[in-house]
Design a protein around this motif. Structure first.
Motif, PDB file in Angstrom:
ATOM      1  N   PRO A 189       0.849  -1.219   0.000  1.00  0.00           N
ATOM      2  CA  PRO A 189       0.000   0.000   0.000  1.00  0.00           C
ATOM      3  C   PRO A 189       0.874   1.254   0.000  1.00  0.00           C
ATOM      4  O   PRO A 189       2.092   1.194   0.168  1.00  0.00           O
ATOM      5  N   PRO A 190       0.259   2.413  -0.213  1.00  0.00           N
ATOM      6  CA  PRO A 190       1.043   3.661  -0.209  1.00  0.00           C
ATOM      7  C   PRO A 190       1.825   3.846   1.102  1.00  0.00           C
ATOM      8  O   PRO A 190       1.333   3.517   2.183  1.00  0.00           O
ATOM      9  N   ARG A 191       3.061   4.337   0.944  1.00  0.00           N
ATOM     10  CA  ARG A 191       3.957   4.711   2.054  1.00  0.00           C
ATOM     11  C   ARG A 191       4.459   3.475   2.810  1.00  0.00           C
ATOM     12  O   ARG A 191       5.046   3.608   3.866  1.00  0.00           O
ATOM     13  N   VAL A 192       4.217   2.297   2.292  1.00  0.00           N
ATOM     14  CA  VAL A 192       4.872   1.076   2.788  1.00  0.00           C
ATOM     15  C   VAL A 192       5.734   0.577   1.632  1.00  0.00           C
ATOM     16  O   VAL A 192       5.214   0.162   0.584  1.00  0.00           O
ATOM     17  N   GLN A 193       7.048   0.614   1.781  1.00  0.00           N
ATOM     18  CA  GLN A 193       7.940   0.366   0.659  1.00  0.00           C
ATOM     19  C   GLN A 193       8.245  -1.132   0.455  1.00  0.00           C
ATOM     20  O   GLN A 193       8.407  -1.593  -0.668  1.00  0.00           O
ATOM     21  N   LEU A 194       8.344  -1.889   1.542  1.00  0.00           N
ATOM     22  CA  LEU A 194       8.837  -3.249   1.431  1.00  0.00           C
ATOM     23  C   LEU A 194       7.865  -4.245   2.049  1.00  0.00           C
ATOM     24  O   LEU A 194       7.354  -4.023   3.143  1.00  0.00           O
ATOM     25  N   LEU A 195       7.656  -5.386   1.321  1.00  0.00           N
ATOM     26  CA  LEU A 195       6.873  -6.513   1.829  1.00  0.00           C
ATOM     27  C   LEU A 195       7.543  -7.800   1.343  1.00  0.00           C
ATOM     28  O   LEU A 195       7.941  -7.894   0.171  1.00  0.00           O
ATOM     29  N   GLN A 196       7.665  -8.758   2.242  1.00  0.00           N
ATOM     30  CA  GLN A 196       8.181 -10.049   1.835  1.00  0.00           C
ATOM     31  C   GLN A 196       7.650 -11.140   2.757  1.00  0.00           C
ATOM     32  O   GLN A 196       7.348 -10.872   3.917  1.00  0.00           O
ATOM     33  N   LYS A 201      13.497 -19.482   2.855  1.00  0.00           N
ATOM     34  CA  LYS A 201      13.289 -19.144   1.458  1.00  0.00           C
ATOM     35  C   LYS A 201      12.227 -18.054   1.311  1.00  0.00           C
ATOM     36  O   LYS A 201      11.261 -18.017   2.042  1.00  0.00           O
ATOM     37  N   MET A 202      12.490 -17.147   0.349  1.00  0.00           N
ATOM     38  CA  MET A 202      11.540 -16.059   0.084  1.00  0.00           C
ATOM     39  C   MET A 202      10.412 -16.598  -0.762  1.00  0.00           C
ATOM     40  O   MET A 202      10.626 -17.111  -1.873  1.00  0.00           O
ATOM     41  N   ILE A 203       9.196 -16.558  -0.254  1.00  0.00           N
ATOM     42  CA  ILE A 203       8.022 -17.060  -0.954  1.00  0.00           C
ATOM     43  C   ILE A 203       7.450 -15.975  -1.863  1.00  0.00           C
ATOM     44  O   ILE A 203       7.078 -16.242  -3.012  1.00  0.00           O
ATOM     45  N   ALA A 204       7.352 -14.763  -1.350  1.00  0.00           N
ATOM     46  CA  ALA A 204       6.810 -13.634  -2.124  1.00  0.00           C
ATOM     47  C   ALA A 204       7.483 -12.361  -1.640  1.00  0.00           C
ATOM     48  O   ALA A 204       7.980 -12.287  -0.519  1.00  0.00           O
ATOM     49  N   ALA A 205       7.488 -11.323  -2.497  1.00  0.00           N
ATOM     50  CA  ALA A 205       8.131 -10.058  -2.139  1.00  0.00           C
ATOM     51  C   ALA A 205       7.571  -8.957  -3.012  1.00  0.00           C
ATOM     52  O   ALA A 205       7.002  -9.197  -4.087  1.00  0.00           O
ATOM     53  N   SER A 206       7.749  -7.770  -2.544  1.00  0.00           N
ATOM     54  CA  SER A 206       7.323  -6.595  -3.309  1.00  0.00           C
ATOM     55  C   SER A 206       8.363  -6.305  -4.381  1.00  0.00           C
ATOM     56  O   SER A 206       9.525  -6.708  -4.266  1.00  0.00           O
ATOM     57  N   PRO A 207       8.009  -5.640  -5.468  1.00  0.00           N
ATOM     58  CA  PRO A 207       8.961  -5.393  -6.550  1.00  0.00           C
ATOM     59  C   PRO A 207      10.208  -4.643  -6.096  1.00  0.00           C
ATOM     60  O   PRO A 207      11.279  -4.852  -6.657  1.00  0.00           O
ATOM     61  N   SER A 208      10.098  -3.798  -5.132  1.00  0.00           N
ATOM     62  CA  SER A 208      11.240  -2.996  -4.716  1.00  0.00           C
ATOM     63  C   SER A 208      12.340  -3.808  -4.073  1.00  0.00           C
ATOM     64  O   SER A 208      13.477  -3.361  -3.980  1.00  0.00           O
ATOM     65  N   HIS A 225      16.824   4.463   7.101  1.00  0.00           N
ATOM     66  CA  HIS A 225      16.241   4.025   8.366  1.00  0.00           C
ATOM     67  C   HIS A 225      14.812   3.529   8.111  1.00  0.00           C
ATOM     68  O   HIS A 225      13.966   4.271   7.609  1.00  0.00           O
ATOM     69  N   TYR A 226      14.561   2.243   8.471  1.00  0.00           N
ATOM     70  CA  TYR A 226      13.253   1.648   8.244  1.00  0.00           C
ATOM     71  C   TYR A 226      12.674   1.153   9.565  1.00  0.00           C
ATOM     72  O   TYR A 226      13.408   0.741  10.469  1.00  0.00           O
ATOM     73  N   LEU A 227      11.339   1.181   9.616  1.00  0.00           N
ATOM     74  CA  LEU A 227      10.595   0.497  10.668  1.00  0.00           C
ATOM     75  C   LEU A 227      10.116  -0.829  10.080  1.00  0.00           C
ATOM     76  O   LEU A 227       9.382  -0.854   9.089  1.00  0.00           O
ATOM     77  N   VAL A 228      10.549  -1.954  10.669  1.00  0.00           N
ATOM     78  CA  VAL A 228      10.247  -3.280  10.158  1.00  0.00           C
ATOM     79  C   VAL A 228       9.349  -3.999  11.149  1.00  0.00           C
ATOM     80  O   VAL A 228       9.601  -3.979  12.360  1.00  0.00           O
ATOM     81  N   MET A 229       8.321  -4.649  10.637  1.00  0.00           N
ATOM     82  CA  MET A 229       7.403  -5.416  11.471  1.00  0.00           C
ATOM     83  C   MET A 229       7.277  -6.826  10.907  1.00  0.00           C
ATOM     84  O   MET A 229       7.239  -7.020   9.677  1.00  0.00           O
ATOM     85  N   GLY A 230       7.241  -7.825  11.804  1.00  0.00           N
ATOM     86  CA  GLY A 230       7.126  -9.216  11.385  1.00  0.00           C
ATOM     87  C   GLY A 230       5.972  -9.904  12.087  1.00  0.00           C
ATOM     88  O   GLY A 230       5.717  -9.666  13.274  1.00  0.00           O
ATOM     89  N   GLY A 233       7.125  -6.509   6.803  1.00  0.00           N
ATOM     90  CA  GLY A 233       6.807  -5.254   6.139  1.00  0.00           C
ATOM     91  C   GLY A 233       7.673  -4.127   6.682  1.00  0.00           C
ATOM     92  O   GLY A 233       8.058  -4.151   7.855  1.00  0.00           O
ATOM     93  N   ALA A 234       8.000  -3.180   5.834  1.00  0.00           N
ATOM     94  CA  ALA A 234       8.890  -2.086   6.255  1.00  0.00           C
ATOM     95  C   ALA A 234       8.453  -0.780   5.613  1.00  0.00           C
ATOM     96  O   ALA A 234       7.983  -0.766   4.457  1.00  0.00           O
ATOM     97  N   SER A 235       8.615   0.279   6.371  1.00  0.00           N
ATOM     98  CA  SER A 235       8.331   1.633   5.872  1.00  0.00           C
ATOM     99  C   SER A 235       9.457   2.555   6.321  1.00  0.00           C
ATOM    100  O   SER A 235       9.927   2.462   7.458  1.00  0.00           O
ATOM    101  N   ALA A 236       9.913   3.399   5.415  1.00  0.00           N
ATOM    102  CA  ALA A 236      11.037   4.294   5.733  1.00  0.00           C
ATOM    103  C   ALA A 236      10.616   5.323   6.787  1.00  0.00           C
ATOM    104  O   ALA A 236       9.505   5.869   6.750  1.00  0.00           O
ATOM    105  N   LEU A 237      11.535   5.576   7.711  1.00  0.00           N
ATOM    106  CA  LEU A 237      11.316   6.597   8.762  1.00  0.00           C
ATOM    107  C   LEU A 237      11.995   7.912   8.412  1.00  0.00           C
ATOM    108  O   LEU A 237      12.251   8.724   9.298  1.00  0.00           O
ATOM    109  N   THR A 238      12.281   8.093   7.124  1.00  0.00           N
ATOM    110  CA  THR A 238      12.990   9.322   6.722  1.00  0.00           C
ATOM    111  C   THR A 238      12.192  10.568   7.071  1.00  0.00           C
ATOM    112  O   THR A 238      12.727  11.541   7.626  1.00  0.00           O
ATOM    113  N   ASP A 239      10.901  10.567   6.746  1.00  0.00           N
ATOM    114  CA  ASP A 239      10.069  11.743   7.044  1.00  0.00           C
ATOM    115  C   ASP A 239       9.943  11.957   8.553  1.00  0.00           C
ATOM    116  O   ASP A 239       9.966  13.101   9.034  1.00  0.00           O
ATOM    117  N   VAL A 240       9.795  10.842   9.278  1.00  0.00           N
ATOM    118  CA  VAL A 240       9.681  10.976  10.739  1.00  0.00           C
ATOM    119  C   VAL A 240      10.968  11.526  11.329  1.00  0.00           C
ATOM    120  O   VAL A 240      10.944  12.422  12.185  1.00  0.00           O
TER     121      VAL A 240
END
Length: 458
Positions: A72-79, A86-93, A128-133, A147-154
């Motif tokens: 979704p918007p403002r969430v950069q990474l998903l895997q 093994k990586m089953i699925a991931a976001s294009p980035s 700098h990313y905030l990562v949640m598992g 999932g991860a979202s950059a904390l640059t703006d924060v």
């Protein structure tokens, strides 16, 4: 002890108080900001990432997980990583972007949070990313969704907040102190002008006045009140100077006459008529005593001295005066009166009546009419004579101290010009009035005093 901590200057005190209040407000605001804003900013990112992770976890549980995850918007990474890593699925980035290093997620259905600095391929600068598992069960076995979202703006927002709090607050305090110093100084500038002018005013010259600003504030009222006070002081000083000069003149006359008589008698002792000299000396001494007594009573009245008061019957005082003056040059006719109670000093009220009768006796031709009556809650005392009277333009001037009209000086050289002024002062001290009324022939002085209401059965 507290007053020693503050400067003596009002300008410095107000500046200090304003700066302290601003410092307290900024400190409280800063602490509140530091306690709430960072957590709120991170909380927004956490909610966004957690929602994305749970959506992917829902697809993983049903086995409908796509190979390419659309974040979704403002969430950069998903895997999604299987139990064997093994990586089953991931976001294009994640293909050409930063590598997200998995971290342990031991418990099922529990979200774990961490902060990581991820780098892109070929770069050393990390983001700098905030990562949640979240670990869930899938049809193919356990899998962990990250999932991860950059904390640059924060991080940027927090840097600006810290900069404003730790650098901006001191600058604002300096600005508040400077503005307070300037504003208070501008407001107190009229006070300084008033102070400078007051410092130049001396007892020899009371004609100067302080400047009155046109601001219409408390300083304007202060300046106006100061000028009114200076007006009263100038009038009082002028009255005092005139009073001292007149008193000196009035006292000098009997003293000079007494000294001349004694010097002549002493120079020619054999030819002097000592009984006559003693009689004249005694008369001069009595006049001196009378003037001094009146001056002392006037001084006490001017100072606001209040003797013990009690109920005085003005009818009884009038009867006593008539008895003491029986056989005098001019008879006194007293109208019959009942009672006229007045709360006051018997000595002063008797002196008032004595002065009025003495004045009438000096000017009356054949008779004096004395009347004491109670009318409408007032005691009205009238002393009338059949002498030359007082011209209308002099009816207020006779109450000025040491004022003697020309016909009074010609008839009686022993007067002091203090009797009527003292009588008016006594009347005013008893909340009354003394004035000259229209009367033909002669003069009529009317004294009005408040009646004392005695309690029932007294």
């Amino acid at each position: 002890m507290l007053h020693r901590l503050f400067p003596r200057s009002i300008r410095a005190r107000l500046t200090t108080i304003a700066t302290l209040v601003a410092a307290i407000v900024f400190t409280a605001t800063s602490l509140l900001t530091l306690a709430t804003v960072p957590g709120n900013l991170r909380g927004v990112v956490e909610n966004r990432v957690e929602l994305a992770v749970r959506r992917v976890a829902s697809d993983a549980r049903t086995g409908e997980l796509p190979k390419v995850l659309v974040p979704p918007p403002r969430v950069q990474l998903l895997q999604v990583v299987s139990a064997d890593g093994k990586m089953i699925a991931a976001s294009p980035s994640l293909r050409d972007g930063p590598r997200m290093t998995p971290f342990p997620v031991p418990d099922l259905e529990r979200v774990y949070t961490a902060e990581r600095r991820l780098t892109r391929k070929g770069t050393e600068t990390g983001v700098h990313y905030l990562v949640m598992g979240l670990r869930v069960n899938t049809p193919d076995g356990p899998a962990t969704i990250y999932g991860a979202s950059a904390l640059t703006d924060v991080d940027g927002a927090l840097r600006w907040i810290y900069l404003l709090l730790f650098l901006g607050a001191p600058l604002v305090l300096v600005l508040v102190a400077g503005l307070s110093w300037a504003v208070v100084g501008f407001a107190l500038r009229p006070v300084e002008r008033i102070r400078a002018e007051m410092a130049e005013i001396t007892g020899q010259d009371l004609s100067r006045r302080v400047p009155v600003p046109d601001t219409g504030d408390e300083i304007t009222y202060l300046a106006a009140t100061t000028n009114h006070t200076l007006d009263r002081l100038e009038r009082s000083a002028e009255t005092q100077r005139r009073f001292v000069a007149d008193a000196s003149h009035e006292l000098r006359s009997p003293i000079s006459a007494l000294r001349a008589q004694l010097e002549v008698a002493n120079a020619y002792p054999d030819e002097a008529d000592w009984p006559a000299t003693g009689k004249r000396a005694l008369a001069a001494a009595e006049r001196l005593t009378s003037i001094i007594d009146e001056l002392l009573m006037l001084a006490k009245l001017d100072a606001g001295a209040m003797p013990e008061r009690r109920v005085v019957d003005m009818c009884r005082l009038a009867e006593d005066q008539v008895r003491r003056r029986a056989g005098g040059r001019v008879p006194i006719h007293l109208d019959q009166c009942g009672t006229a109670p007045v709360l006051g000093s018997q000595v002063q009220l008797d002196r008032l009546l004595t002065n009025l009768l003495d004045n009438a006796s000096r000017h009356a031709a054949t008779r004096i009419d004395l009347r004491v009556a109670t009318e409408g809650g007032r005691v009205i005392m009238t002393v009338a004579d059949d002498g030359d009277g007082i011209p209308p333009h002099d009816r207020e001037r006779v109450f000025e101290r040491f004022t003697r009209l020309q016909n009074a000086r010609a008839k009686d050289k022993g007067g002091s010009g203090l009797g009527l002024p003292l009588s008016r002062e006594i009347a005013m001290a008893h909340c009354g009035t003394l004035s000259v009324a229209e009367h033909t022939p002669g003069a009529c002085l009317v004294c009005v005093l408040p009646v004392h209401d005695q309690p029932a059965g007294a």
